[in-house]
Enzyme design. Sequence first.
Site, PDB file in Angstrom:
ATOM      1  N   ASP A 100       0.817  -1.200   0.000  1.00  0.00           N
ATOM      2  CA  ASP A 100       0.000   0.000   0.000  1.00  0.00           C
ATOM      3  C   ASP A 100       0.861   1.265   0.000  1.00  0.00           C
ATOM      4  OD1 ASP A 100      -2.008   1.840   0.319  1.00  0.00           O
ATOM      5  OD2 ASP A 100      -2.335   1.417   2.434  1.00  0.00           O
ATOM      6  N   ASP A 309      -2.042   5.700  -5.369  1.00  0.00           N
ATOM      7  CA  ASP A 309      -2.190   4.786  -4.238  1.00  0.00           C
ATOM      8  C   ASP A 309      -2.401   3.340  -4.672  1.00  0.00           C
ATOM      9  OD1 ASP A 309      -2.722   3.528  -1.875  1.00  0.00           O
ATOM     10  OD2 ASP A 309      -4.647   4.491  -1.537  1.00  0.00           O
TER      11      ASP A 309
END
Length: 478
Positions: A100, A309
């Site tokens: 992430d 992201d």
Amino acid sequence: MDLHKNPRAVLGCFLIFSTFFPDASANFVFSVSHKFNGRDGRSLSELKAHDSRRHGRILADSASAVDLQLGGNGRPSETGLYFAKLRIGSPSKDYFVQVDTGSDILWVNCIDCTNCPKKSDIGVKLTLYDPKGSSSSKAVTCNQEFCTSKYNGQLPGCQPDLLCQYDVTYGDGSATAGYFVKDTIQFDKGTNGSVVFGCGARQSGQLDKSSEALDGILGFGQANSSVFSQLAASGKVKKQFAHCLDNVRGGGIFAIGQVVEPKVKNTTPLVRGQAHYNVVMEAIEVGGNVLQLPSDVFDTGSNAGTIIDSGTTLGYLPEEVFNAVMKKILAKQPDLKLHTVDDQFTCFQFSNNVDNGFPLVKLHFKNSASLTVYPHDYLFQLKEDVWCSGWQSSGMKSKSGDSMTLLGDLVLSNKLVIYDLENQMIGWTDYNCSSSIKVRNEKTGGVDTIGAHNLSSASTFTTGRLLLTFFLLISAVF
Ligand SMILES: *[C@@H]1O[C@H](CO)[C@@H](O)[C@H](O)[C@H]1NC(C)=O
Ligand SMILES: *[C@@H]1O[C@H](CO)[C@@H](O)[C@H](O)[C@H]1NC(C)=O
Ligand SMILES: *[C@@H]1O[C@H](CO)[C@@H](O)[C@H](O)[C@H]1NC(C)=O
Ligand SMILES: *[C@@H]1O[C@H](CO)[C@@H](O)[C@H](O)[C@H]1NC(C)=O
């Protein structure tokens, strides 16, 4: 979808610092004291840090490019996320963690967790981390520098034997809390390092469910507390990393270090002072036409701007941008019958090649960088001849000043994306993520070849998965 900072996290989400990654790499930096904003007990903690480094130096050695083994895929109807395998502790155990770039710390589910998932529908074996079961595990107390540097001083009520707590809330409302530990992490290519990470004791939201369960989350944010910053601070790797997420075959490439091949020419500066990887988008072109949009729709600022992201599956655009993009995309097929799946996906029947039937979406960024999103990337196949659009509205309007664009795996997949924090740039190039890249070895001056991995997982389609994926980690509160 709440992308705002959660007040609860003000104290909690600060964490770590420090890695004592040893080694005689040419650019090893001994900049300890000025790294800390810690106030109390400074000289003592510096001494400890120094000792730990020395200890580390005796221990370690290895190549400088770090190779993470990846699995999963970004298809919302399948895994919907990418994960990596880490080996932690002595003796070491395997942990599967979501990769992430929208959050900062690494944490794994811990032995004393009351509500951590026991099994995963993703098809990986879950393992709880047990500090007592690892001879190299060390407690991280609130008076140590990684704690004081992150809290900008000692926490009220800190006593020498109290553990340094963490508490992170992600953009989808999921949360994890626990305490920090330090232990050895082994990467492929023989790199070992002692890093600080979170031992998860309480999970909530999606994090205590087995549907998308993994052992934890590996945050690749730019904060000093991320594993990658800890490795870079040791001088072992450059503060650069790259990923190539393979949405066709699954898995892909994830490397820490400076990519020397392929050459990446499309680069755009990162917006400074932001918690996330925020870039400046300037325009969107669909099928060769630049969309006419309000001038402030891509403005940057807190709760605004364009965030890159990898922990997000889809692509989220401000309401008015989303409407304009969808209108243009669908204009090429006026006869499509649209239907909505799970209240949120626009789907339709289409039996030809989507790349011939739908337009390219080209995103334009500062510095004349552009990124092309192909129909096979922004459309996903629900079943045989039913396709759905991965573009979503973030529900935000530019007039409110909270106009956020979030570019997830939908946009990032099948491209080599480089994050160059030394030069505060991000860049990308279309790339075959099943092949390999070359990364500089800071120690030898040569290059390491980092190839693709594809950790196996049971990525079978279920309708339930589709919904859950949508809620999965949007981005972390800093
Ligand atoms: C890394 O650590 C493991 C166990 O902690 C050890 O067996 C291995 O030899 C180490 N590798 C290197 C390159 O130091
Ligand atoms: C992070 O570490 C660098 C040095 O590695 C230091 O210059 C910088 O001030 C640190 N940032 C924060 C927010 O502590
Ligand atoms: C991508 O690379 C792999 C491994 O080198 C190769 O087998 C495959 O044919 C390549 N795919 C394309 C589309 O070039
Ligand atoms: C990667 O793994 C998935 C699931 O385990 C499998 O379906 C796929 O064929 C694999 N891809 C390659 C290139 O081996």
